[in-house]
Scaffold this active site. Structure first.
Site, short mmCIF file in Angstrom:
data_model
loop_
_atom_site.label_atom_id
_atom_site.label_comp_id
_atom_site.label_asym_id
_atom_site.label_seq_id
_atom_site.Cartn_x
_atom_site.Cartn_y
_atom_site.Cartn_z
N LYS A 136 -0.69 -17.23 -15.65
CA LYS A 136 -0.44 -16.56 -16.97
C LYS A 136 -0.47 -17.88 -17.96
O LYS A 136 -1.01 -17.65 -19.17
CB LYS A 136 1.13 -16.19 -16.89
CG LYS A 136 1.60 -15.42 -18.04
CD LYS A 136 2.82 -14.84 -18.33
CE LYS A 136 2.89 -13.98 -19.36
NZ LYS A 136 4.34 -13.11 -19.18
N MET B 34 -9.94 14.43 12.44
CA MET B 34 -10.74 13.34 13.14
C MET B 34 -10.03 12.75 14.45
O MET B 34 -10.30 12.58 15.44
CB MET B 34 -11.54 12.06 12.61
CG MET B 34 -12.58 11.35 13.14
SD MET B 34 -13.80 12.17 14.03
CE MET B 34 -15.22 12.42 12.61
N GLU C 26 -2.93 0.23 -8.03
CA GLU C 26 -3.97 -0.94 -8.17
C GLU C 26 -5.13 -0.49 -7.07
O GLU C 26 -6.16 -1.06 -7.16
CB GLU C 26 -3.40 -2.12 -8.08
CG GLU C 26 -2.53 -2.66 -9.23
CD GLU C 26 -1.39 -2.22 -9.01
OE1 GLU C 26 -0.86 -1.32 -8.42
OE2 GLU C 26 -0.48 -2.83 -9.95
N PHE D 190 8.86 -15.15 -9.33
CA PHE D 190 9.18 -13.75 -9.17
C PHE D 190 7.55 -13.34 -9.38
O PHE D 190 6.86 -13.80 -10.13
CB PHE D 190 9.67 -13.23 -10.45
CG PHE D 190 9.59 -11.71 -10.84
CD1 PHE D 190 10.32 -11.04 -9.97
CD2 PHE D 190 8.76 -11.35 -11.76
CE1 PHE D 190 10.25 -9.28 -10.35
CE2 PHE D 190 8.99 -9.76 -12.26
CZ PHE D 190 9.65 -9.03 -11.19
N GLN D 191 7.14 -12.26 -8.57
CA GLN D 191 5.98 -11.70 -8.51
C GLN D 191 4.92 -12.77 -8.09
O GLN D 191 3.74 -12.58 -8.58
CB GLN D 191 5.73 -10.99 -9.39
CG GLN D 191 6.37 -9.85 -9.83
CD GLN D 191 6.03 -8.67 -10.94
OE1 GLN D 191 5.16 -9.13 -11.81
NE2 GLN D 191 6.43 -7.45 -10.58
#
Ligand SMILES: Cc1ncc(C[n+]2csc(CCOP(=O)(O)OP(=O)(O)O)c2C)c(N)n1
Ligand SMILES: [Mg+2]
Lengths: 571, 163
Positions: free
Chosen positions: A162, A479, A50, A112-113
């Site tokens: 949802k 760097m 993502e 959940f999630q």
């Protein structure tokens, strides 16, 4: 007719003329993915992480000037997206992120999630919304696009539970948005603008200092016209490379920590500084106290009032869209009949030419020695005739790309300047290629940065993106190693990566062309092959460069513009 | 310097955390913050007491204005204005202290709003200084509980803050 929330999402995106959505599915966005499946107007680009979805949407926005769109699921989908969102925020890039959320009835129950996506992203978005009612969905999405692209642009997140994407509602997409609390200023104050024009006309040592705002406002033409009219030198920050043609004599290069000698000294010694969409960032002027030690008049144009007088006090603040304001400058100069640059700037240019004569970016490529990174970028510039879209990651390679690829056009240079996020290079290149399918797109990266989003090589295969990846492989977090060499007594704590993969073989494993380049003589032929023989393929060039090379000029953090280190000999 | 900043902001869930988050993320002081809906229930009004140099206060007002839900921001302390805070103080009120508490309440034009055999709840409104003075004036051992509302403020005369 009633539509589900998911169908409304798709309809809204279509109405916003969205062509691509970069995303990754999951439980909370299943309805939305189902709605995507049943349409063919918008193309969904399935990434492999993502973070890359948001970076790709961000890269698409940078290359096209349009709002980029990303779609992620709740919980881990949203947290993976956070780096991408913060990166877009750091550079004020218009992106709309749609995230799934657990059903409204379950919010707050550690479902959940479930994460508090709106809470987690609050400090790194321009604005965010949680949609609790399907009846508010369309208007919220409309607002999200409006907020993302107007004023000082930025990422806007819309969190969609949802049950909201499943619920049904009549669809009505508002044509316009009006918000009593959000009305960005577009036109600048005419009195201030007149004063600024006068100050510029009377200046003996003027300089135009342009930042990312010029790119965001598509004001490169106005900036160029003004610079030509005034005959003044121009410096553009890392974020504004291409806002003024780098091949032009009035261009001094970029200022700042790894800026040119002439840009830094001219910025320091100017009597009138016209800052346009720039913000006197710490990587540009170093210490504000040191900068303030020289008297000068500062004119500061920015759409965001909070950028003005934040680090450096402006004498003439002008709030407005830089394109409008610069157009006003030009109109006033027309009215006043100033058409040609004045002779009075000759002594200033003489000084600047002396600084320029130091040739601070000169380098040598020994024929049989290790490949110099500067030579790689120089050759890339020649092979692509300066016309490529170049993305980069973060580190030495980023600075070399910025210093040695001379950008003549805006929206050709994509990098993470504000947040400095390693890993953006490849997804930015993907986004850029979707935005400009005709353009050659090159990602200049380092062996450490590329590994932060290397899984996207798989996405590139799926979508047949013929990107060219130039990996400046020095085997170090270069760097970091440079700072350790210069400021930490050469103690290279954790800046060397053992056991690097064979990148060329890895690229081949993903189904691409992988080429390793070890000798200077092989570089140009390999680059040319990448654009001819392999024009339609992704080519990963693993270029082994001199691991000891450092980026110069350099200003140590917190020091002033006149305190440059030009080479290792200055230490 | 102490400043009293009034903010009109959309009465949306999350607006308060945006303001609070802004102060903590940018390291600004927040001495007191009050918030409640206005006569128009779609708007909330916040009063924030903060301190800082002129440059910091300028940044604070700009950053507050930058929040998408902010409708208006004024620095009330720039011109004549009124400040008020409410305090409820629960004190021990037995024996000779009972009379003394009543006397102090009268002197400060406070009110006793709850009475039991052993306690009083005293209500007092005024500016911060007056509330502080009251606390100073009574025996700290007798204070059982003190709750202050935080300051709210309004400009004097024709100076009006509305959407
Ligand atoms: C996500 C992230 N983590 C850490 C850093 C700090 N950092 C800046 S440059 C750099 C090294 C980059 O190494 P490489 O990609 O090989 O580039 P090089 O400097 O060698 O060209 C690191 C670790 C960062 N910018 N971003
Ligand atoms: Mg490296």
């Amino acid at each position: 007719m009633l539509l589900t929330g998911a169908e409304i999402v798709v309809q809204c995106l279509q109405r916003e003329n969205v062509k691509y959505v970069f995303g990754y599915p999951g439980g909370a966005v299943l309805h939305i993915y189902d709605a995507f499946f049943q349409q063919d107007q918008i193309r969904h680009v399935l990434v492999r992480h993502e973070q890359a979805a948001v970076h790709a949407a961000d890269g698409y926005a940078r290359a096209s000037g349009e709002v980029g769109v990303a779609l992620v699921t709740s919980g881990p989908g949203a947290t993976n997206a956070v780096t991408g969102i913060a990166t877009a925020y750091g550079d004020s890039i218009p992106v709309v992120i749609l995230s799934g959320q657990v059903p409204t009835a379950m919010i707050g129950q550690d479902a959940f999630q479930e994460v508090d996506t709106v809470g987690i992203t609050r400090p790194c978005v321009k604005h965010n919304f949680l949609v609790k009612d399907v009846a508010e969905l369309a208007e919220t999405i409309k607002k999200a696009f409006h907020i993302a692209r107007t004023g000082r642009p930025g990422p806007v997140l819309v969190d969609i539970p949802k049950d909201v994407s499943a619920a049904k509602c009549a669809f009505h997409y508002p044509e316009t948005v009006s918000m009593r609390s959000y009305n960005p200023v577009v036109k600048g104050h005419q009195g201030q603008i007149r004063k600024a024009v006068k100050a510029l006309r009377e200046a003996k040592r003027p300089i135009l200092y342009a930042g990312g705002g010029v790119i965001l406002a598509d004001a490169a033409d106005e900036l160029t016209a003004l610079a030509r009219r005034l005959g003044a030198p121009v410096t553009t920050t890392l974020m504004a490379l291409g806002a003024y043609p780098a091949s032009d004599r009035q261009f001094l290069g970029m200022p700042g920590m790894h800026g040119t000698y002439e840009a830094n000294l001219a910025l320091h010694h100017a009597d009138v500084v016209l800052a346009v969409g720039a913000r006197f960032d710490d990587r540009v002027i170093g210490s504000p106290e040191h900068f303030a030690s020289e008297p000068r008049t500062i004119i500061h144009i920015d759409i965001d009032p909070s950028s003005i007088s934040k680090r450096v006090k402006a004498d003439l603040p002008i709030v407005g869209d830089v394109r409008h304001v610069l157009a006003d400058f030009l109109r006033i100069l027309d009215e006043e009949g100033l058409t040609a640059p004045r002779e009075t700037l000759a002594p200033w240019w003489e000084r600047i030419e002396q600084w320029r004569a130091r040739r601070c970016l000169a380098y040598e490529q020994p024929a049989d020695g290790p490949i110099k990174p500067q030579y790689v970028i120089d050759t890339l510039w020649k092979v692509t005739k300066g016309e490529a879209i170049v993305t980069s990651d973060v580190g030495q390679h980023q600075m070399w790309a910025a210093q040695y690829y001379r950008f003549d056009h805006p929206r050709r240079w994509l990098n993470s300047g504000g947040l400095g996020t390693m890993g953006v290079g490849l997804p930015y290149a993907m986004g850029a290629r979707f935005a400009r399918p005709d353009a050659p797109v090159v990602c200049v990266t380092g062996e450490a940065s590329i590994q932060m989003c290397i899984q996207e090589l798989s996405t590139c295969k799926q979508f047949r993106l013929p990107l060219k990846i130039v990996n400046l492989n020095n085997g170090y977090l270069g760097m970091v190693r440079q700072w350790q060499e210069l400021f930490h007594g050469g103690r290279y704590s954790e800046s060397y990566m053992d056991s690097l993969p064979d990148f060329a073989a890895l690229a081949r494993a993903y189904g691409h062309v992988g080429i390793r380049v070890d000798r200077p003589a092989d570089l140009q032929p390999a680059l040319e092959r990448a654009f001819t023989e392999h024009a339609n393929e992704l080519v990963f060039l693993d270029v082994r460069i001199d691991p000891r090379e450092n980026v110069y000029p350099m200003i140590q953090g917190g020091k002033g513009l006149t305190e440059m280190i030009l080479s290792a000999n200055d230490l | 310097m102490r400043h009293l900043i009034s903010v009109l902001i959309e009465n949306e869930s999350g607006a308060l955390s945006r303001v609070a988050g802004l102060f903590s993320a940018r390291g600004y002081n927040i001495e007191s913050l009050t918030v409640a809906p206005t006569e128009d229930p779609s708007l909330s009004r916040m009063t924030i007491i903060t301190s800082g140099s002129d440059e910091i206060i300028e940044q604070i007002t700009k950053q507050l204005n930058k929040l998408i839900e902010t409708v208006k921001v004024v620095d009330l302390s720039e011109a004549p204005h009124l400040e008020r805070e409410l305090m409820l103080l629960k004190v021990r009120a037995t024996g000779k202290d009972r009379e003394e508490m009543k006397r102090m309440t009268d002197i400060f034009r406070a009110r006793i709003v709850d009475v039991t055999d052993t306690t009083y709840v005293i209500e007092l409104t005024g500016n911060q200084g007056k509330l502080d003075a009251f606390i100073q004036a009574i025996d700290p051992a007798l204070i059982l509980e003190a709750v202050r509302s935080g300051v709210c403020g309004i400009g004097r005369g024709e100076r009006v803050l509305r959407a």
